[in-house]
Write an enzyme that holds these catalytic residues in place. Sequence first.
Site, PDB file in Angstrom:
ATOM      1  N   ASN A 586       0.834  -1.205   0.000  1.00  0.00           N
ATOM      2  CA  ASN A 586       0.000   0.000   0.000  1.00  0.00           C
ATOM      3  C   ASN A 586       0.866   1.251   0.000  1.00  0.00           C
ATOM      4  O   ASN A 586       2.053   1.209  -0.316  1.00  0.00           O
ATOM      5  CB  ASN A 586      -0.918  -0.016   1.222  1.00  0.00           C
ATOM      6  CG  ASN A 586      -0.136   0.092   2.511  1.00  0.00           C
ATOM      7  OD1 ASN A 586       0.909  -0.532   2.651  1.00  0.00           O
ATOM      8  ND2 ASN A 586      -0.621   0.872   3.454  1.00  0.00           N
ATOM      9  N   LEU A 587       0.292   2.341   0.395  1.00  0.00           N
ATOM     10  CA  LEU A 587       0.981   3.629   0.412  1.00  0.00           C
ATOM     11  C   LEU A 587       2.127   3.667   1.406  1.00  0.00           C
ATOM     12  O   LEU A 587       3.050   4.464   1.264  1.00  0.00           O
ATOM     13  CB  LEU A 587      -0.043   4.712   0.743  1.00  0.00           C
ATOM     14  CG  LEU A 587       0.425   6.146   0.784  1.00  0.00           C
ATOM     15  CD1 LEU A 587       0.912   6.577  -0.585  1.00  0.00           C
ATOM     16  CD2 LEU A 587      -0.708   7.043   1.242  1.00  0.00           C
ATOM     17  N   CYS A 588       2.078   2.825   2.430  1.00  0.00           N
ATOM     18  CA  CYS A 588       3.102   2.868   3.481  1.00  0.00           C
ATOM     19  C   CYS A 588       3.834   1.542   3.652  1.00  0.00           C
ATOM     20  O   CYS A 588       4.554   1.358   4.629  1.00  0.00           O
ATOM     21  CB  CYS A 588       2.487   3.284   4.815  1.00  0.00           C
ATOM     22  SG  CYS A 588       1.514   4.771   4.716  1.00  0.00           S
ATOM     23  N   GLU A 590       3.005  -1.468   4.529  1.00  0.00           N
ATOM     24  CA  GLU A 590       2.756  -2.437   5.602  1.00  0.00           C
ATOM     25  C   GLU A 590       1.628  -3.414   5.280  1.00  0.00           C
ATOM     26  O   GLU A 590       1.439  -4.404   5.994  1.00  0.00           O
ATOM     27  CB  GLU A 590       2.450  -1.717   6.925  1.00  0.00           C
ATOM     28  CG  GLU A 590       1.025  -1.239   7.112  1.00  0.00           C
ATOM     29  CD  GLU A 590       0.758   0.100   6.486  1.00  0.00           C
ATOM     30  OE1 GLU A 590      -0.274   0.723   6.808  1.00  0.00           O
ATOM     31  OE2 GLU A 590       1.587   0.551   5.669  1.00  0.00           O
ATOM     32  N   PRO A 773       2.769   3.528   9.963  1.00  0.00           N
ATOM     33  CA  PRO A 773       3.660   4.596  10.457  1.00  0.00           C
ATOM     34  C   PRO A 773       3.183   5.305  11.723  1.00  0.00           C
ATOM     35  O   PRO A 773       3.986   5.713  12.544  1.00  0.00           O
ATOM     36  CB  PRO A 773       3.710   5.576   9.281  1.00  0.00           C
ATOM     37  CG  PRO A 773       3.359   4.771   8.096  1.00  0.00           C
ATOM     38  CD  PRO A 773       2.385   3.752   8.565  1.00  0.00           C
ATOM     39  N   ILE A 777      -1.388   9.772  14.802  1.00  0.00           N
ATOM     40  CA  ILE A 777      -2.027   9.297  16.031  1.00  0.00           C
ATOM     41  C   ILE A 777      -1.012   9.189  17.164  1.00  0.00           C
ATOM     42  O   ILE A 777      -1.368   9.321  18.338  1.00  0.00           O
ATOM     43  CB  ILE A 777      -2.794   7.978  15.824  1.00  0.00           C
ATOM     44  CG1 ILE A 777      -1.893   6.847  15.334  1.00  0.00           C
ATOM     45  CG2 ILE A 777      -3.967   8.184  14.883  1.00  0.00           C
ATOM     46  CD1 ILE A 777      -2.601   5.494  15.257  1.00  0.00           C
TER      47      ILE A 777
END
Length: 966
Positions: A586-588, A590, A773, A777
């Site tokens: 995905n975008l990160c 994971e 990441p 949060i």
Amino acid sequence: MLSTQETSGQSPTEISNIAPLAVAASTPSVNSAALGDYRILRRNGAVVGFEPSKISIAVTKAFLAVNGGQGAASARVRELVEQLTTNVVNALMRRQPAGGTFHIEDIQDQVELALMRSGEHDVARAYVLYRFKRMEERAQQQAAKPVVETEHQLHVTENGQRRPLDMNQVRDLITAACIGLEKHVDADAILRETVKNLYDGVPVEELHKSAILAARALMEKDPAYSTVTARLLMHTIRKEVFGREVAQANAPAEYLVYFAEFIKKGIAAELLDAKLGEFDLKKLADALKPERDLQFGYLGLQTLYDRYFLHIADQRIEMPQAFYMRVAMGLALNEANREERAIEFYNLLSSFDFMSSTPTLFNSGTQRSQLSSCYLTTVADDLGGIYDAIKENALLAKYAGGLGNDWTPVRSLGAHIKGTNGRSQGVVPFLKVVNDTAVAVNQGGKRKGAVCAYLETWHMDIEEFLDLRKNTGDDRRRTHDMNTANWIPDLFMKRVMEKGEWTLFSPSDAPDLHDKVGKAFEEAYTGYEAKAARGELKLFKKIQALDLWRKMLSMLFETGHPWITFKDPCNIRSPQQHVGVVHSSNLCTEITLNTNESEIAVCNLGSVNMPAHMKDGKLDHVKLQKTIRTAMRMLDNVIDINYYAVNKARDSNLRHRPVGMGIMGFQDCLHMMRIPYASNDAVQFADNSMEAVCYYAYYASTELAEERGRYSSYKGSLWDRGILPQDSLKLLADERGAKYLEADYSETFDWTPLRARIKEFGMRNSNCVAIAPTATISNIIGVSACIEPTYQNLYVKSNLSGEFTEINEYLVRDLKARGLWDEVMISDLKYFDGSLAKIDRIPQDLRDIYATAFEVEPSWLVEAASRRQKWIDQAQSLNIYMSGASGKKLDDTYKLAWLRGLKTTYYLRTMGATHTEKSTSKTGALNAVDSGGGSSTAAQSAAETDGPACILRPGDAGFEECEACQ
């Protein structure tokens, strides 16, 4: 040296010498009318107009003090003074965009910050020491004067009415904000700073803002001031939401009345789902814990206020505890005992034990509850499929989804197109459209869309794909706003290790390579190479594998992209390999879920706050299991409640029910245990803690399966076959070859009971664990991001909410305990970019424990990640920090990541070698402290240093790009 905005006391000659150097006052290119909306409060109480030219004079004088007249007169310094002045003015105006009053010291703080950021550390240090000396002189002069001397001289203005300032009320407000923190903070110091910023007739809003800024300015002296600042901010939030000033002591009673009104108001404004009105609102209001409003740090609360709390016409209607209850109610909508579950979920969120990802926090309980974090798609090899994929990107990004696109099926540049009898333009022109779509769909201005394109290493367009983020070349074939990642098969890595040849193909000629992995991929790939050798394929290219690998690493260093991710471990260890193929992350990096033309993979994220589960220096397993059981239920609920903008995403998510529970605060845990990140003990803790988290997550999924049923594609999965994630390491060794996998197989838990439960009840979720990441949060709850090492022990963080001083609380407590925390230490930490390595008076044990990310060899990051990956059924967002990056170091690190069985890596964050060697002309002079506690006041000249190479800092573009996962 001039004090910013105050030139009195300088001789006419001095001023005439300085003024020509200030580049014609260096007024920034901002609207002059806008500058007229700002005023300066001087120390004598006078309010004067804002004159940026005086900032230029002060900055120039700072250079004169360090470099002498000749050095300060150089063209470089003139340009730098102009730029610094512009930066200072812009920073001030960002803080108060509607106009207002700055205290003189607010400006000086920004000058100091601008000098540090520009790399002018010697000038900044001289400026800091001068300010400190002047502050001591003023303190001595004013020592006999009471703080409240002007109590009856000042008035405040509220709703157009003037009234005398009640100094006792101001004192009570600040004292209340300091309750429980008296050991670390000085309420009188905050009061003095607050009063200093006031003038007669000051609006009451500016009075409260002054208190906030006063506490905020002291945050570098002790992290506890961050909590005080947050509490003062909370006072203004209560006033905005409740409609009047409410003391914290009265907040519990106010919450009881307010909560039901908030839900009704949100429904009436069409912000909240009408189903929330069907809850027993009195029962939920009784369960709220207003005292938890006091646990925020400033960055966390300001972030929630700016970007998460619901508002009507820019007026917030949501208090923090109402916010968490609203999210909890949204996640409990389908529960049979929904009030009890909502309270259970609320307690987990509001206690900071667990935090859902940003899309869930944004949208839970609202009318458009898009709660999922990540979407993965595969792009079809035809024009309709390509533009369908781009449209799907836009729809998914609109509601805060982060995107990963698999572009490997799309034929390469020069491939034949049957429909037109022409030649394909390849992947790159379409990626430019994807890039621009991500920019255009920015979620209503909340944040920009974010997407990552993946391409397999055998694709003919791979070399041009590597260049996408370069700043040179044809801009029509560049994508400056999107991410890219290499999807690398094991065979390529073997060819690199063996210095072999590599062949590039078009997927239109070798379509089955896309879906094959392991030995099956090797067999098919060598078959196509044989075809090419026989002349049966016309479109191919042979290169040295090592040359392509070097270019991958060079582009990663130069542009930060494409990221290095590994296709085979993602697939061979995937529990869902029986029903598809993982074509990308995905975008990160994971999430590792199957995609195809008819299924868009979806993942729902949240993270456990690991420091909150430490007790006496060890993990509290009882609490951890309880937290994870509830967290997994919340994540599973997202799947059924979620709004799906695309049917392919709904169908996939309901069929497989994947979730991605992660962790944050790993570095905090090491600090609590007094363990350096660069140590075998840290690697072992990474192993043991992740084993516990995964055991409890998988156990919770079997409990949900017992209650709710197993996911529909369970039959035939690795779970069904009795193969747990740690067992799948052996599958990888068999496919790859044992000599290319150096993994640890040790266990500390007894997994037999869990195996038995899975065999009996199955699993509710195809996938359970992924480490995202968590930057945003983590900011909200005030812990270190996911598995990251400490970036710096002291730095200024910039994000959409402003600028925030971040300081390592554990370090400050240790230095205070050893009598080492003073103004000089703060200055040295600033000078050395938050590193302790060059501060001689700090003992070695503390330097080891508080080593920053660029002081930790990247091999330690990889080793710890490898131990975690053993247990995780998906992957982890692993940033690689590298000081003094070289080709060999990059090569060694990423080969080690592959050999240790990692599935993916994320950003490479590098720093030039000489940047880490900042020193003085006289070793130790900058941090020299004599036996009497005095500090050296002479600013020393720093050695010439290179700037950081391809370095991303917190707050820079790209550092928190994957906010969907946070």
